[in-house]
Design an enzyme around this catalytic site. Structure first.
Site, PDB file in Angstrom:
ATOM      1  N   GLY A 184       0.811  -1.218   0.000  1.00  0.00           N
ATOM      2  CA  GLY A 184       0.000   0.000   0.000  1.00  0.00           C
ATOM      3  C   GLY A 184       0.842   1.264   0.000  1.00  0.00           C
TER       4      GLY A 184
ATOM      5  CD  GLU B 225       0.549  -5.600  -2.147  1.00  0.00           C
ATOM      6  OE1 GLU B 225       1.504  -5.914  -2.901  1.00  0.00           O
ATOM      7  OE2 GLU B 225       0.199  -4.422  -1.952  1.00  0.00           O
TER       8      GLU B 225
HETATM    9  N1  CAA Z   1       1.950  -3.854   8.917  1.00  0.00           N
HETATM   10  C1  CAA Z   1       2.059  -3.881  10.258  1.00  0.00           C
HETATM   11  N2  CAA Z   1       3.257  -3.816  10.901  1.00  0.00           N
HETATM   12  C2  CAA Z   1       4.358  -3.704  10.148  1.00  0.00           C
HETATM   13  C3  CAA Z   1       4.302  -3.667   8.738  1.00  0.00           C
HETATM   14  C4  CAA Z   1       3.019  -3.749   8.131  1.00  0.00           C
HETATM   15  N3  CAA Z   1       2.867  -3.652   6.788  1.00  0.00           N
HETATM   16  N4  CAA Z   1       5.574  -3.558   8.256  1.00  0.00           N
HETATM   17  C5  CAA Z   1       6.374  -3.534   9.352  1.00  0.00           C
HETATM   18  N5  CAA Z   1       5.650  -3.620  10.482  1.00  0.00           N
HETATM   19  C6  CAA Z   1       6.131  -3.645  11.868  1.00  0.00           C
HETATM   20  C7  CAA Z   1       6.746  -4.985  12.185  1.00  0.00           C
HETATM   21  O1  CAA Z   1       5.752  -5.913  12.546  1.00  0.00           O
HETATM   22  C8  CAA Z   1       7.662  -4.613  13.325  1.00  0.00           C
HETATM   23  O2  CAA Z   1       6.890  -4.508  14.504  1.00  0.00           O
HETATM   24  P1  CAA Z   1       7.456  -5.075  15.921  1.00  0.00           P
HETATM   25  O3  CAA Z   1       8.639  -4.189  16.202  1.00  0.00           O
HETATM   26  O4  CAA Z   1       6.310  -4.859  16.852  1.00  0.00           O
HETATM   27  O5  CAA Z   1       7.833  -6.489  15.685  1.00  0.00           O
HETATM   28  C9  CAA Z   1       8.155  -3.235  12.968  1.00  0.00           C
HETATM   29  O6  CAA Z   1       7.206  -2.725  12.019  1.00  0.00           O
HETATM   30  C10 CAA Z   1       9.518  -3.245  12.305  1.00  0.00           C
HETATM   31  O7  CAA Z   1       9.464  -4.150  11.199  1.00  0.00           O
HETATM   32  P2  CAA Z   1      10.593  -5.247  10.911  1.00  0.00           P
HETATM   33  O8  CAA Z   1      11.172  -5.769  12.198  1.00  0.00           O
HETATM   34  O9  CAA Z   1      10.010  -6.249   9.972  1.00  0.00           O
HETATM   35  O10 CAA Z   1      11.695  -4.328  10.198  1.00  0.00           O
HETATM   36  P3  CAA Z   1      12.816  -4.774   9.146  1.00  0.00           P
HETATM   37  O11 CAA Z   1      13.680  -3.572   8.969  1.00  0.00           O
HETATM   38  O12 CAA Z   1      13.420  -6.065   9.525  1.00  0.00           O
HETATM   39  O13 CAA Z   1      11.983  -5.033   7.764  1.00  0.00           O
HETATM   40  C11 CAA Z   1      10.373  -4.510   6.047  1.00  0.00           C
HETATM   41  C12 CAA Z   1      11.375  -3.972   7.099  1.00  0.00           C
HETATM   42  C13 CAA Z   1      11.138  -5.212   4.920  1.00  0.00           C
HETATM   43  C14 CAA Z   1       9.622  -3.290   5.490  1.00  0.00           C
HETATM   44  C15 CAA Z   1       9.392  -5.509   6.714  1.00  0.00           C
HETATM   45  O14 CAA Z   1       8.867  -4.900   7.882  1.00  0.00           O
HETATM   46  C16 CAA Z   1       8.240  -5.926   5.852  1.00  0.00           C
HETATM   47  O15 CAA Z   1       8.411  -6.747   4.966  1.00  0.00           O
HETATM   48  N6  CAA Z   1       7.019  -5.398   6.107  1.00  0.00           N
HETATM   49  C17 CAA Z   1       5.795  -5.800   5.435  1.00  0.00           C
HETATM   50  C18 CAA Z   1       5.750  -5.299   4.010  1.00  0.00           C
HETATM   51  C19 CAA Z   1       4.484  -5.777   3.327  1.00  0.00           C
HETATM   52  O16 CAA Z   1       4.253  -6.946   3.158  1.00  0.00           O
HETATM   53  N7  CAA Z   1       3.648  -4.819   2.897  1.00  0.00           N
HETATM   54  C20 CAA Z   1       2.422  -5.108   2.200  1.00  0.00           C
HETATM   55  C21 CAA Z   1       1.268  -5.102   3.148  1.00  0.00           C
HETATM   56  S1  CAA Z   1      -0.264  -5.623   2.368  1.00  0.00           S
HETATM   57  C22 CAA Z   1      -0.821  -4.282   1.510  1.00  0.00           C
HETATM   58  O17 CAA Z   1      -0.223  -3.213   1.546  1.00  0.00           O
HETATM   59  C23 CAA Z   1      -2.090  -4.472   0.733  1.00  0.00           C
HETATM   60  C24 CAA Z   1      -2.504  -3.369  -0.164  1.00  0.00           C
HETATM   61  O18 CAA Z   1      -2.534  -3.514  -1.368  1.00  0.00           O
HETATM   62  C25 CAA Z   1      -2.982  -2.070   0.328  1.00  0.00           C
END
Ligand code: CAA
Length: 260
Positions: free
Chosen positions: A111, A134
């Site tokens: 997103g 996603e």
């Molecule tokens: N939603 C909720 N929480 C999230 C998040 C998300 N999308 N991305 C990161 N966070 C949170 C993590 O859960 C973590 O929380 P805690 O400290 O409580 O554990 C905190 O943020 C830090 O994240 P990481 O420890 O994972 O940080 P990192 O530096 O190791 O990795 C990252 C960074 C690569 C961005 C990884 O966080 C990640 O892959 N995030 C998810 C990305 C993702 O899949 N986004 C798509 C979401 S679905 C969507 O967006 C649908 C749509 O079309 C609208």
């Protein structure tokens, strides 16, 4: 005085309205509160006559890591269908009639990438990372990624990014046409504010018609888009700023636009 929000920060810099995502602990994951506040702030700046351009950014580390997975993981089909998930707040970006510039430093995933693509242009820091991951969560993009990504970068690159969920860096994003400029991360916001100030100095009605005309390129056949553009340029001959802009050119002086 800017209204107090919980998940975003807003400020104004002369004719530029600045909105920053502000959930640092969650990497600016886009939850309902944030998207509702984003919508409110966008509409407030859009309605404010003293604002010409809106800049949307996160922090230097992260633009937004996508929709809030923690908040949505237990939703049922009925929950997301009934609430038409990824619309409320999100779609407000489509209603904004003034130019909107996204400044992406750090992650713009899911997103986050979709919100950046809803803006009119993206200025990226060298640390920017874009992706639509996603598929790795068992879903597909739900805020326009399957539509705007192919329009922005072509089908081949879009399918690659959407199927694999891989993340690309700022250089690749620049090469494939997703972003308009790449600069060192620490300079990205300042550059965007400078660009925004310059754009905001131009006549606002012309900027709005420019935006409407370019958007027609995505939403109508070429013949309709060309006709729309022509009518818009005709309409601009009814504005004071057109008279002033052309008179200033002929008189070899700086124009004094009044945005009308
Ligand atoms: N939603 C909720 N929480 C999230 C998040 C998300 N999308 N991305 C990161 N966070 C949170 C993590 O859960 C973590 O929380 P805690 O400290 O409580 O554990 C905190 O943020 C830090 O994240 P990481 O420890 O994972 O940080 P990192 O530096 O190791 O990795 C990252 C960074 C690569 C961005 C990884 O966080 C990640 O892959 N995030 C998810 C990305 C993702 O899949 N986004 C798509 C979401 S679905 C969507 O967006 C649908 C749509 O079309 C609208």
């Amino acid at each position: 005085m800017q209204p107090a929000y919980e998940a975003i920060l807003t400020e104004t810099r002369e004719r530029v309205g600045l909105i920053r995502f502000n959930r640092p602990k969650q990497l600016n994951a886009l939850n309902d509160t944030m998207m509702r506040e984003l919508g409110e702030a966008l509409l407030a700046f859009d309605a404010d006559d003293s604002i010409g351009v809106i800049v949307l950014t996160g922090s230097e580390k992260v633009f937004a890591a996508g929709a809030d997975i923690v908040g949505m993981k237990d939703f049922s089909f009925t929950d997301v269908y009934r609430s038409d998930y990824f619309t409320r707040g999100w779609l407000t970006l489509r209603q904004v009639r003034k130019p909107v510039i996204a400044v992406v430093t750090g992650y713009a995933l899911g997103g986050g990438c979709e919100v950046a693509m809803m803006c009119d242009m993206i200025i990226a820091g060298e640390n920017a990372r874009f992706g639509q991951p996603e598929i790795k969560l068992g879903i597909i993009p739900g805020a326009g990624g399957t539509q705007r990504l192919p329009l922005a970068v072509g089908k081949a690159k879009a399918m690659d990014l959407l199927y694999t969920g891989r993340t690309i860096d700022a250089q690749e994003a620049d090469r494939i046409g997703l972003v308009s400029r790449v600069v060192p991360a620490a300079q990205a916001l300042d550059l965007a504010l400078e660009v925004a100030a310059e754009i905001a100095s131009f006549p606002l009605p012309a900027l709005m018609m420019l935006k409407e005309s370019v958007n027609r390129a995505y939403e109508s056949p070429l013949s309709e888009g060309l006709l729309f553009e022509r009518r818009m340029v005709h309409a601009l001959f009814a504005t004071e700023d057109q008279k002033e802009g052309m008179a200033a050119f002929v008189e070899k002086r700086k124009p004094g636009f009044r945005h009308r």
